[in-house]
Design an enzyme around this catalytic site. Sequence first.
Site, PDB file in Angstrom:
ATOM      1  N   GLU A 125      10.351  -4.791   4.740  1.00  0.00           N
ATOM      2  CA  GLU A 125      10.408  -6.195   4.305  1.00  0.00           C
ATOM      3  C   GLU A 125      10.142  -6.300   2.810  1.00  0.00           C
ATOM      4  O   GLU A 125      10.874  -6.968   2.060  1.00  0.00           O
ATOM      5  CB  GLU A 125       9.360  -7.037   5.055  1.00  0.00           C
ATOM      6  N   LYS A 172       0.842  -1.200   0.000  1.00  0.00           N
ATOM      7  CA  LYS A 172       0.000   0.000   0.000  1.00  0.00           C
ATOM      8  C   LYS A 172       0.880   1.256   0.000  1.00  0.00           C
ATOM      9  O   LYS A 172       0.695   2.163  -0.782  1.00  0.00           O
ATOM     10  CB  LYS A 172      -0.914  -0.035   1.227  1.00  0.00           C
ATOM     11  N   LYS A 216       9.165  -1.018  14.335  1.00  0.00           N
ATOM     12  CA  LYS A 216       9.714  -0.682  13.001  1.00  0.00           C
ATOM     13  C   LYS A 216      10.803   0.381  13.135  1.00  0.00           C
ATOM     14  O   LYS A 216      11.880   0.269  12.550  1.00  0.00           O
ATOM     15  CB  LYS A 216       8.615  -0.073  12.110  1.00  0.00           C
ATOM     16  N   HIS A 226      -5.843 -33.497  17.277  1.00  0.00           N
ATOM     17  CA  HIS A 226      -4.741 -34.333  17.771  1.00  0.00           C
ATOM     18  C   HIS A 226      -3.607 -33.479  18.312  1.00  0.00           C
ATOM     19  O   HIS A 226      -2.476 -33.948  18.436  1.00  0.00           O
ATOM     20  CB  HIS A 226      -4.252 -35.251  16.648  1.00  0.00           C
ATOM     21  N   GLY A 265      -4.988  -1.937   4.884  1.00  0.00           N
ATOM     22  CA  GLY A 265      -4.215  -3.087   4.414  1.00  0.00           C
ATOM     23  C   GLY A 265      -4.900  -4.417   4.690  1.00  0.00           C
ATOM     24  O   GLY A 265      -4.999  -5.289   3.825  1.00  0.00           O
ATOM     25  N   ARG A 266      -5.413  -4.580   5.913  1.00  0.00           N
ATOM     26  CA  ARG A 266      -6.013  -5.873   6.271  1.00  0.00           C
ATOM     27  C   ARG A 266      -7.416  -6.039   5.703  1.00  0.00           C
ATOM     28  O   ARG A 266      -8.055  -7.063   5.917  1.00  0.00           O
ATOM     29  CB  ARG A 266      -5.992  -6.043   7.794  1.00  0.00           C
ATOM     30  N   GLU A 289      -5.030  -6.788  14.547  1.00  0.00           N
ATOM     31  CA  GLU A 289      -4.513  -5.453  14.201  1.00  0.00           C
ATOM     32  C   GLU A 289      -5.663  -4.437  14.288  1.00  0.00           C
ATOM     33  O   GLU A 289      -5.455  -3.267  14.569  1.00  0.00           O
ATOM     34  CB  GLU A 289      -3.879  -5.456  12.805  1.00  0.00           C
TER      35      GLU A 289
END
Length: 544
Positions: free
Chosen positions: A215, A209, A508, A388, A271-272, A357
Site C-alpha cells: 500500500e 518500517k 498479503k 445516539h 510498528g504499532r 494486532e
Amino acid sequence: MPAAQDLTSTPSWRALGDHYAKVRDSHLRQLFAQDPQRGTKMTAEGAGLFLDYSKNRIHDDTLGLLVKLADEAGLRGKIDAMFRGDKINITENRAVLHTALRLPRGATIMVDGENVVPQVHAVLDKMGAFCDRVRKGEWKGHTGKRIKNIVNVGIGGSDLGPVMAYEALRHYTDRNMTFRFVSNVDGIDFVEATHDLDPSETLFIISSKTFTTLETMTNAQSARDWLLKGLGGDAKAVAKHFVAVSTNAKKVSEFGIDTANMFEFWDWVGGRYSMDSAIGLSTMLAVGHAGFREMLDGFHTMDEHFRTTPFQKNLPVIMGLLALWYSDFFKSETIAVLPYEQYLKRFPAYLQQLTMESNGKHVTLAGKTVDYLTGAVYWGEPGTNGQHSFYQLIHQGTRLIPCDFLAFNHALTPLGRHHDILIANVLAQAEALAFGKTADEVRKEGTAEALVPHRVFEGNRPSNMIFADRLTPGVLGALVALYEHSVFVQGAIWNIDSFDQWGVELGKALAQKIIPELEAPAEPNLAHDSSTSNLIRRYRAGRR
Ligand code: F6P
C-alpha cells in the site's frame, strides 16, 4: 512461571474461577450499597491520569486474586525483561524496546552490546533540526517556495499513530500548515488528500518500517508521479519534497530518496509501538520539537509508573487484569473505548491495531493452542455521538461490553456550557450502566405496565473512568503508554507473543498472486477455490 498450556490449571486461575462463581451474581447496586467508600477506594493515579475502577464487577478481594495470577504468570520478571531489552519477541528474535524511545538523554539500554539511547537521541535531534527548518520556512521546495503541506504516506503503525496524534494534538499545531495522511491503497485516499494541494508547497513523508509494504509503496509512487507532473518533471524535485522514515536504508535509497533525508528507527520498535519514534515526524512537524518532547516525557512517566508501582496501584496492571477478567471469566468479547474529548476521535481506531494486532493470537510462546480467550475486540467512538448510536446495545442488549470512558477536567478551547454538559453525559452514562433502573422505579414513574420491561435497565454493566486535567502532549503520551502496557500485561499472562503479527501475512501473499490475475490481458488459469475464481472472472468481465 507455569508452562503456558497450564495457565488454566494454576491455583490462581482456579481460585479466580471459584471467585467468579460468586461475583457474577453480585450487582453493582448491592456492592456500592454495602461499601460507601467503594467509589473512592477503588481508584489509582499515575502519570497525570486518575482511574476509577469501582464500577467494575469485582469484590474487594478480586484484584488481589488477579494480582496472584499475574504473579504466578511471572509478570514482574516479564516487565523487567522487556525494559532490560531481552528478546521477548521470540518469533522474530527481537527486543521490544519502545520504552527506550522516550528515555531521557544519558540513560542506558543495551541491545546486542550497544547502548541504544544515544542513537534514539541522535535521531530525535535530527528530526528536531529538520522540523525547525520546515516550520520556520527555511526548508524550501524545488521552486523555492516554503513548505506548507505535509502528507504522511504509511499504513498500520506507520499511519494510525501519526493520524491519531495529529488529531489529538491539533490544538497545539501550527495552523499555517496543512497535514494529510494517506494510507489506503484505494487511490481515492491519495486523490482526496492531495486534490487541493500545490505540489511546490508539499512535502511527503514516506513512513514504512520495512519500506516494502504494498500500500505504502504504491501510494509513494503515485506521490512521486503527482509531484513530478506538478513540477514539470524534473526528478531533482524529489530531494526537496520527499523524506523517509524507515529501518531499511537500502530500500529508501532504491526508491530515490537520499538517505540523508531518512529518519531511522530500529527493528526493536514494533510498528504499532512506533508513534514516538521517527514515525512521529509528522507529529513533531505539527506540534514542534518541544511539544513532541513533552509527549515523550508523558510516555516515560507512565513507563516508570508501570515499572515501579506495586501491582495493586499500577494503572496498566489494573486495566490489563480487568480486561482479562472480563475476557476469560465473563467471556465478554469486546471492550468499548469511549473518549469524551473530540480531539481523541481517532484514539479508538489507533487502539484497534495496538490491542488486536498485539493480542489476537491463538498459540502460546511455545506454540501450543490456548484453551482460554485472548485479546478482546476493541472499538469505540467519541462521546456523546456514540450515545445516539450504539449505546442502546450496551445499556439494554444481551452482551456484556465493558467500557473505558476517557474524560478531562478542562476543554482546550472552552465554549459556553459545552464542557459541563459533555462531562455530565460521561458521568451519567457510567452511572446508568452500573446502576440501571429497576422495574419498581419504572412503575413509580407512572409507566404503563406493558412498557415496563422495555424501560427497565438491568445495570451491572461495568466501566472504567479515566480522568485527566486536560489533553496535553504529555497526557496523550501517558494515555498511549497506559494502553501499551495494559496490552503487555494481558499478553504476558496469556503467555503469547504480543509483538509479532504473522496473521497479516497470508492475505498479503494471496493479494500478490491475485493482482496479475486481475491485470493479465489473456484469460488466466485460475487455481483458487470456486468462489474466488468466480469472483475474479466476474471482475475481469466487468472491467472489459
Ligand atoms: O499490518 C501489518 C504491518 O506489518 C503492521 O504491523 C505495520 O504497522 C504495518 O504493516 C505497516 O508496515 P510498514 O511500516 O513496514 O510499512
